[in-house]
Scaffold this active site. Structure first.
Site, PDB file in Angstrom:
ATOM      1  N   ARG A   1      31.340  40.094  52.573  1.00 39.40           N
ATOM      2  CA  ARG A   1      32.704  39.647  52.860  1.00 39.40           C
ATOM      3  C   ARG A   1      32.908  39.368  54.352  1.00 39.40           C
ATOM      4  NH1 ARG A   1      35.781  43.678  48.573  1.00 39.40           N
ATOM      5  NH2 ARG A   1      35.910  42.140  46.874  1.00 39.40           N
TER       6      ARG A   1
ATOM      7  N   LYS B   1      35.379  48.374  31.571  1.00 40.50           N
ATOM      8  CA  LYS B   1      36.490  48.452  30.627  1.00 40.50           C
ATOM      9  C   LYS B   1      36.893  47.087  30.090  1.00 40.50           C
ATOM     10  CE  LYS B   1      38.527  52.647  32.602  1.00 40.50           C
ATOM     11  NZ  LYS B   1      39.752  53.245  33.204  1.00 40.50           N
TER      12      LYS B   1
ATOM     13  N   GLY C   1      33.175  41.075  43.347  1.00 39.29           N
ATOM     14  CA  GLY C   1      33.104  42.481  42.984  1.00 39.29           C
ATOM     15  C   GLY C   1      31.695  42.990  42.785  1.00 39.29           C
TER      16      GLY C   1
ATOM     17  N   GLY D   1      38.855  40.385  41.434  1.00 37.43           N
ATOM     18  CA  GLY D   1      40.186  40.454  40.837  1.00 37.43           C
ATOM     19  C   GLY D   1      40.962  39.170  41.030  1.00 37.43           C
TER      20      GLY D   1
END
Length: 403
Positions: free
Chosen positions: A37, A202, A360, A384
């Site tokens: 990043r 998830k 991510g 995200g």
């Protein structure tokens, strides 16, 4: 949306330019384990400095509780940015206090400073508009111009992302321009076949994007911990694998809709299972076995896709013209369970189409597992943010940069 090139053409020499970056890098103590990043925002910072701007770089790191916490200091990121720029980077030990004001005031044309973690101030993330606005006012006092380039944060309605651009002339940095251009290729300008690989822990984290993709993608390949909720919805025993029972009915409906829409939804056919979760610190050899996806023992959990699934998924990616991948396929941090994620990364490299790694953990995995990140079409800095864009949501940080 004004571009940084337009801003540079107008002239920035002598101006204080506030760059909202995303320096939210993983740390092992004070050691940066993945500087992707920081490298992504460096071209914007360098272009401004080379043009004579007095550059003030700001970011968040981690989730401090609205107060200073040494564990989340941006000092290591500031030092790494200086190394990448080949120049000294000043560091302010607060966000809008005495150190920040003095550090910014001390900048000469072409110099760069980083201020401390924005989330050390509760106003950054406050849900109260007035509190956020008050912090944005303090930040605005440090600058003459705003450049948004923290793509990993544009889905957050935070002071430095959403409120501050309204207080200053603003433009989009190189990274945000690139990210938005890539995302348009995944939404409005898609070349087919369009294949999406979704992993991660998830299924609830991916429901909204799956809902949207059922009307856009040609194939969905499912892996990671979220796959076991799909397998359970098919009536399979999943042992002690990660399972979200409260999402089973939604998953069943998605599988039915995929079939109705002609979207090929592909699940693992074999998995690596173990009675114990691996030790990610020592990386001690794991005890595991490979079983068919419908034969997971009741006392074991799935931790990676198996060899037959790796081959299957590679075949489903072989003719793809567009690929989006978000989420590892297994516990890639342990070498015994990294082969599934490696196989997907390699399949993307072998694909003839435009390949996007969706930020991510996926982006981290590519680098940690030793792949050449330049060989992919694009590696996003914001998992995200990418997912919410694909869901069709309005991202506050992008909306704030619109003229």
């Amino acid at each position: 949306m004004k571009t940084i090139d337009e801003l540079l053409a107008e002239g920035v020499a002598g101006k204080r330019v506030f760059v909202r970056a995303d320096l939210n890098v993983p740390l092992d103590g004070t050691t940066i384990t993945d500087d992707g990043r920081i490298r992504a925002v460096a071209p914007t910072v360098k272009a401004l400095a080379d043009a004579g701007a007095r550059v003030v770089v700001a970011s968040h790191l981690g989730r401090p509780k609205g107060a200073p916490d040494p564990a989340f200091s941006l000092a290591p990121a500031a030092a790494r940015l200086g190394e990448l720029l080949g120049a000294d980077v000043a560091f302010a030990t607060d966000t809008v206090g005495e150190s920040a004001r003095a550090t910014v005031a001390g900048l000469a044309d072409g110099q760069v400073a980083v201020i401390e973690n924005l989330r050390f101030n509760a106003g950054e993330t406050s849900k109260d508009d007035a509190e956020r606005g008050a912090f944005a006012d303090q930040l605005a006092a440090l600058a003459d111009v705003y450049v948004g380039d923290g793509f990993g944060a544009v889905h957050r309605k935070h002071a430095s992302v959403f409120d501050l651009p309204a207080r200053l002339p603003h433009a989009a940095g190189y990274l945000i321009a690139t990210e938005v251009g890539v995302l348009k290729k995944l939404t409005a300008e898609v070349k087919r076949p369009y294949v999406v690989v979704l992993g991660g822990a998830k299924v609830s984290d991916k429901l909204a994007v799956i809902d949207e993709l059922l009307g856009k993608a040609d194939r969905l390949l499912i892996g990671g911990g979220m796959a076991y909720t799909f397998l359970y919805a098919k009536g399979y025993e999943v042992g002690i694998s990660l399972l979200q029972k409260d999402q089973v009915e939604v998953v069943k409906e998605y599988m039915q809709r995929a079939e109705k829409n002609g979207v090929e939804l592909v699940l693992p056919v074999d998995v690596l299972v173990s009675a114990e979760f691996p030790d990610l610190k020592t990386k001690a050899p794991a005890v595991f076995e490979t079983v068919d996806a419908d034969k997971i023992p009741s006392t074991k959990e799935g931790l990676d896709i198996g060899p037959k699934t790796r081959e299957l998924y590679a075949s489903k990616l072989a003719d793809a013209e567009t690929v989006f991948w978000n989420g590892p396929l297994g516990v890639f941090e342990h070498p015994d369970y990294a082969d599934g994620t490696k196989a997907i990364a390699q399949a993307l490299l072998d694909s003839p189409g435009f390949t996007v790694v969706g930020g991510g953990d996926s982006a981290a995995a590519v680098r940690i597992l030793g792949f050449d990140e330049n060989a992919f079409g694009h590696i996003s800095t914001g998992g995200g943010a990418s997912l919410e864009y694909l869901e069709g949501k309005t991202l506050p940080g992008l909306a704030a940069l619109e003229d």
